[in-house]
Design a protein around this motif. Structure first.
Motif, PDB file in Angstrom:
ATOM      1  N   VAL A   1       0.827  -1.209   0.000  1.00  0.00           N
ATOM      2  CA  VAL A   1       0.000   0.000   0.000  1.00  0.00           C
ATOM      3  C   VAL A   1       0.861   1.258   0.000  1.00  0.00           C
ATOM      4  N   PRO A   2       0.290   2.369  -0.505  1.00  0.00           N
ATOM      5  CA  PRO A   2       1.063   3.612  -0.512  1.00  0.00           C
ATOM      6  C   PRO A   2       1.484   3.984   0.907  1.00  0.00           C
ATOM      7  N   ALA A   3       2.734   4.342   1.070  1.00  0.00           N
ATOM      8  CA  ALA A   3       3.211   4.749   2.387  1.00  0.00           C
ATOM      9  C   ALA A   3       2.589   6.089   2.753  1.00  0.00           C
ATOM     10  N   PRO A   4       2.305   6.288   4.042  1.00  0.00           N
ATOM     11  CA  PRO A   4       1.751   7.580   4.457  1.00  0.00           C
ATOM     12  C   PRO A   4       2.754   8.700   4.162  1.00  0.00           C
ATOM     13  N   VAL A   5       2.221   9.874   3.856  1.00  0.00           N
ATOM     14  CA  VAL A   5       3.070  11.016   3.538  1.00  0.00           C
ATOM     15  C   VAL A   5       3.991  11.339   4.715  1.00  0.00           C
ATOM     16  N   THR A   6       3.424  11.304   5.899  1.00  0.00           N
ATOM     17  CA  THR A   6       4.239  11.645   7.068  1.00  0.00           C
ATOM     18  C   THR A   6       3.772  10.880   8.299  1.00  0.00           C
ATOM     19  N   THR A   7       4.602  10.884   9.323  1.00  0.00           N
ATOM     20  CA  THR A   7       4.214  10.307  10.612  1.00  0.00           C
ATOM     21  C   THR A   7       4.591  11.305  11.703  1.00  0.00           C
ATOM     22  N   LYS A   8       3.874  11.252  12.794  1.00  0.00           N
ATOM     23  CA  LYS A   8       4.257  12.046  13.969  1.00  0.00           C
ATOM     24  C   LYS A   8       4.262  11.110  15.170  1.00  0.00           C
ATOM     25  N   THR A   9       5.288  11.276  15.981  1.00  0.00           N
ATOM     26  CA  THR A   9       5.523  10.329  17.071  1.00  0.00           C
ATOM     27  C   THR A   9       5.582  11.069  18.396  1.00  0.00           C
ATOM     28  N   LEU A  10       4.881  10.503  19.369  1.00  0.00           N
ATOM     29  CA  LEU A  10       4.717  11.142  20.662  1.00  0.00           C
ATOM     30  C   LEU A  10       5.137  10.154  21.747  1.00  0.00           C
ATOM     31  N   MET A  11       5.878  10.644  22.745  1.00  0.00           N
ATOM     32  CA  MET A  11       6.153   9.802  23.908  1.00  0.00           C
ATOM     33  C   MET A  11       5.522  10.488  25.104  1.00  0.00           C
ATOM     34  N   VAL A  12       4.597   9.782  25.750  1.00  0.00           N
ATOM     35  CA  VAL A  12       3.846  10.359  26.871  1.00  0.00           C
ATOM     36  C   VAL A  12       4.084   9.500  28.106  1.00  0.00           C
ATOM     37  N   THR A  13       4.285  10.138  29.238  1.00  0.00           N
ATOM     38  CA  THR A  13       4.407   9.335  30.465  1.00  0.00           C
ATOM     39  C   THR A  13       3.337   9.738  31.476  1.00  0.00           C
ATOM     40  N   PHE A  14       3.020   8.795  32.339  1.00  0.00           N
ATOM     41  CA  PHE A  14       1.970   8.976  33.343  1.00  0.00           C
ATOM     42  C   PHE A  14       2.508   8.515  34.695  1.00  0.00           C
ATOM     43  N   LYS A  15       1.958   9.134  35.743  1.00  0.00           N
ATOM     44  CA  LYS A  15       2.371   8.723  37.076  1.00  0.00           C
ATOM     45  C   LYS A  15       1.808   7.331  37.370  1.00  0.00           C
TER      46      LYS A  15
ATOM     47  N   PRO B   1      11.437   9.569  32.000  1.00  0.00           N
ATOM     48  CA  PRO B   1      11.388   9.661  33.467  1.00  0.00           C
ATOM     49  C   PRO B   1      11.249   8.276  34.087  1.00  0.00           C
ATOM     50  N   ARG B   2      12.245   7.875  34.849  1.00  0.00           N
ATOM     51  CA  ARG B   2      12.273   6.532  35.418  1.00  0.00           C
ATOM     52  C   ARG B   2      11.193   6.309  36.469  1.00  0.00           C
ATOM     53  N   GLU B   3      10.654   7.414  37.012  1.00  0.00           N
ATOM     54  CA  GLU B   3       9.658   7.243  38.069  1.00  0.00           C
ATOM     55  C   GLU B   3       8.227   7.076  37.508  1.00  0.00           C
ATOM     56  N   ALA B   4       8.076   7.284  36.202  1.00  0.00           N
ATOM     57  CA  ALA B   4       6.736   7.169  35.608  1.00  0.00           C
ATOM     58  C   ALA B   4       6.265   5.718  35.642  1.00  0.00           C
ATOM     59  N   ASP B   5       5.029   5.526  36.085  1.00  0.00           N
ATOM     60  CA  ASP B   5       4.511   4.156  36.176  1.00  0.00           C
ATOM     61  C   ASP B   5       4.119   3.589  34.822  1.00  0.00           C
ATOM     62  N   GLY B   6       3.768   4.480  33.896  1.00  0.00           N
ATOM     63  CA  GLY B   6       3.366   4.007  32.571  1.00  0.00           C
ATOM     64  C   GLY B   6       3.762   4.997  31.503  1.00  0.00           C
ATOM     65  N   SER B   7       4.042   4.499  30.318  1.00  0.00           N
ATOM     66  CA  SER B   7       4.304   5.430  29.215  1.00  0.00           C
ATOM     67  C   SER B   7       3.677   4.899  27.943  1.00  0.00           C
ATOM     68  N   LEU B   8       3.419   5.824  27.040  1.00  0.00           N
ATOM     69  CA  LEU B   8       2.801   5.476  25.762  1.00  0.00           C
ATOM     70  C   LEU B   8       3.633   6.043  24.626  1.00  0.00           C
ATOM     71  N   LEU B   9       3.943   5.181  23.667  1.00  0.00           N
ATOM     72  CA  LEU B   9       4.540   5.645  22.423  1.00  0.00           C
ATOM     73  C   LEU B   9       3.379   5.666  21.424  1.00  0.00           C
ATOM     74  N   ILE B  10       3.057   6.856  20.952  1.00  0.00           N
ATOM     75  CA  ILE B  10       1.913   6.969  20.036  1.00  0.00           C
ATOM     76  C   ILE B  10       2.404   7.499  18.697  1.00  0.00           C
ATOM     77  N   GLU B  11       2.008   6.840  17.636  1.00  0.00           N
ATOM     78  CA  GLU B  11       2.370   7.363  16.313  1.00  0.00           C
ATOM     79  C   GLU B  11       1.112   7.489  15.479  1.00  0.00           C
ATOM     80  N   VAL B  12       0.983   8.609  14.793  1.00  0.00           N
ATOM     81  CA  VAL B  12      -0.110   8.770  13.831  1.00  0.00           C
ATOM     82  C   VAL B  12       0.535   8.917  12.462  1.00  0.00           C
ATOM     83  N   ASP B  13      -0.182   8.557  11.415  1.00  0.00           N
ATOM     84  CA  ASP B  13       0.360   8.761  10.080  1.00  0.00           C
ATOM     85  C   ASP B  13      -0.720   9.256   9.139  1.00  0.00           C
ATOM     86  N   GLY B  14      -0.309   9.776   8.001  1.00  0.00           N
ATOM     87  CA  GLY B  14      -1.253  10.320   7.026  1.00  0.00           C
ATOM     88  C   GLY B  14      -0.678  11.605   6.460  1.00  0.00           C
TER      89      GLY B  14
END
Lengths: 457, 457
Positions: free
Chosen positions: B213-227, B269-282
């Protein structure tokens, strides 16, 4: 005719009001939208998996064929009970059991109409992508059994890509649950996929779990006409090849456009040899950009008129016209053979020329309608079954079209299925060992050949 | 050990240099990334379908088990030859036979590495969506046999959704071609899907046609952490439920983040209990809008840090860290059990709490890594095989996790497969009739139980 004792057993399960055995009633369940018919011995309307299982056990014990039926909109003869026996009509099992957009699935009974599922999903901003032309009539059970396609499948894929799980009644009467409601599930063989496109020859589908997806924010719809059918087809191959993936890309030739104009007066130029209905979907900005790129491309290929639908009503009118095309075309002749030949998209221009050549050779009138973006073409050949000579030519033409498609790496069916219509052409695209392998599966799953016998396998 | 006469027959086919039968050589093909091993009697490296067919005929005649192997990256024991016999290693059949982006397909031999196909597609602006963690090592044959997933499968679907056709060598040695290069094809049963996820138990895949399939034009990547890990999981369910479909949504718990930090120093942050790597494309605009919506959502759930990758290098660094997580985690203990439990996404918060509860109950150390957007979780349980008591507790914990998932409507495997690792847990999610139905298919297709015997079916 069924043995009266067997009839009694069956009536004991479904009751007298959901059991038909009078000729005038049975006739209504003897055909679909293909050309052949066969009268069943009885038609039953089950309302539960349990009833289906009991009916199957009785049929199995007495060696009675069982053919599943939904709305009867198949165009390949799939639900025609050629060896008679019982028709199980699933239209009473028409409940939407769950809509869960948070987990991206819906659970439906097989008799739910595709369009009704769409209506149930719309308030949540979700949809079920497969959209066969029959979507406002055809049932989800039929859609799965035929692995239905539709215009949107260019971008979104066909029914099998959305089936997460199935409940199926096997020839033994046993009920199996295949797959699950999980978007990702690789637990054991993917047997739900085996039933997608099996056309009722392996078992009876009694519950369906489908994946549903967020509906696109917006759509933009374009109607483009060309002086030349070749340019139309080249535009399709060029747009797809450039990496744009429209939600739909519908090609119609002059004859089809004129048939539509006669019926619904869209104002399309009657002299145009080819036209394209193109729809893109996504965000406002993406749609806008893609539409501009597409307009650029079709201009390069000599587009004569380019019109963008300005309102939702206009879009709906264009789509209603496209969906009506088979119906309006059917008025042109006593009988219409709607074919479903499919080739890799770069071969669409060559295949269209071939279809025209073949029809000219056999002196036949034909229109061409195509989900052109995925190479799925529907030549509509006009004829008269009573005219033996003409009818022979029609089927010679169909054979030649499939032979040409096979030579281009194409196939017999993109979405209509094989049913009665195309069994004889299977050797064109499947060698003997591969066909034999299908029979191995059929024999293992349905050893008594009870389910929809006399069909492609 | 093989009978010398049989060995000679096999050497006659592949030659001495593609035939191994010395213990020190065989040992290398006795295991994968799961915990069990079994020494084969011989390892062969075929280079053509014809060779595969001849080998299978010999094996069939002498009743010798045949187990297919690619790069050996399976984490469920799928290519471990538990009943010995022949291992057919497909790494020499590694040619990309055709890349046709105009018609949106590629044809590859089974030994082609997923990442190499990606590299071949990139210049055309196309890609093959399935991206298992092993993508730079694992083969396409293995990806199909295991129906591999990966982070991007959240948006794009898994391997089976991209398999258009297969060439397969059956137990008889016959070669069948299933499906075609057509994007839409409903000609006969969809038997190619039957081999996706069959883990080498039905036949040997010798050629693969995939949709690209056609590759997405771009991607954006986010790293989010939570307590709080709960907030992390709730964010996932909330984002997906709102109708945004990111290309990936990877959850990591504190232990996993710290293991990554120890190894690659991302500055999380090593003290964060959870983190999310989120990527969107399009498109640029769509990505931008979706990222803003996602940031809004994670803030509502108390995100502590939100960082957007500013450059391609930063994205690559984040992903490399994520991909390394299994490897870095593996250094924490002599043995690591990487599980693959999957639930509907709305159940992710509950399932994460359950995993923590179970591990605490059995006094076990575990990290959690998840393709959380599709409910596919990989608890990584640390242990020591030599410590019998601890090892028993590890497997009790695994059992309890699956039982909990099954209760939530989940399943045993989202992408790793069943192999040796989970056969015993199948009854938790499949009833007896459904398991028996798998056996009916296995017996019909491989009556001598030659292919990968001793596994889940």
């Amino acid at each position: 005719m069924l043995n009266p004792a067997v009839s009694k057993e069956l009536v004991d399960i479904v009751g007298r009001d959901r059991f038909l055995d009078q000729l005038e009633e049975l006739t209504c369940y003897s055909y679909d939208s293909f050309l052949e018919e066969a009268i069943p011995d009885a038609v039953l309307f089950p309302v539960s998996t349990d009833e289906v299982s009991h009916i199957v056990q009785i049929a199995s014990r007495h060696g009675i064929p069982v053919t599943a039926r939904g709305a009867g909109t198949s165009v390949c003869g799939a639900p025609v009970p050629v060896q008679h026996g019982i028709v199980l009509c699933f239209t009473h099992m028409n409940r939407i059991l769950e809509v869960n957009t948070r987990d991206r699935y819906a659970i439906v009974q097989p008799g739910v109409i595709n369009g009704d599922l769409q209506k149930a999903l719309a308030p949540y901003g979700f949809f079920f992508p497969p959209d066969p032309g029959s979507m406002n009539m055809s049932t989800m059970g039929g859609n799965v059994a035929q692995n239905a396609g539709g215009p949107r499948c260019l971008k979104y894929g066909v029914t099998v890509d959305y089936v997460l799980g199935l409940e199926v009644v096997l020839a033994s009467g046993k009920v199996v649950r295949l797959g699950s409601r999980n978007i990702k599930d690789v637990t054991g063989y993917r047997l739900s996929a085996l039933f997608c496109g099996s056309e009722g020859t392996l078992g009876l589908i009694t519950e369906i779990i489908v994946k549903v997806v967020p509906a696109p924010v917006t759509t933009k719809t374009l109607m483009v006409t060309f002086k030349d059918l070749d340019d139309t087809a080249e535009s399709v191959a060029d747009i797809i090849g450039s990496g744009i993936l429209p939600a739909a890309m519908e090609l119609m030739d002059k004859m089809t456009v004129n048939a539509i104009e006669d019926a619904v007066h869209l104002g399309l130029p009657r002299e145009a040899d080819g036209s394209l209905l193109i729809e893109v979907d996504g965000s406002e900005e993406t749609c806008e950009r893609e539409i501009r790129q597409i307009i650029e491309k079709v201009k390069q290929h000599g587009a004569v008129t380019i019109e963008e639908a300005a309102t939702e009503e206009e879009k709906e009118r264009i789509w209603a016209a496209r969906r009506s095309s088979y119906g309006v075309f059917a008025k042109l002749a006593p009988d219409i053979v709607s074919e479903d030949v499919t080739v890799p998209v770069s071969k669409v221009p060559a295949m269209i020329r071939k279809i025209q050549e073949i029809c000219a050779h056999y002196n036949l009138t034909a229109g061409i309608l195509a989900h052109a973006g995925d190479g799925n073409m529907h030549p509509l050949i006009a004829g008269n079954r009573q005219d033996k000579d003409e009818w022979t030519r029609v089927w010679q033409a169909v054979h030649d079209m499939f032979a040409a498609a096979a030579e281009m790496g194409g196939t017999l069916s993109g979405e209509h299925g094989i049913g009665l219509a195309k069994s004889e052409f299977l050797p064109l695209v499947m060698d003997e060992d591969s066909r034999e392998f299908m029979q191995v599966i059929k024999k293992a799953v349905d050893p008594g050949n009870m389910f929809n016998p006399g069909k492609f396998v």
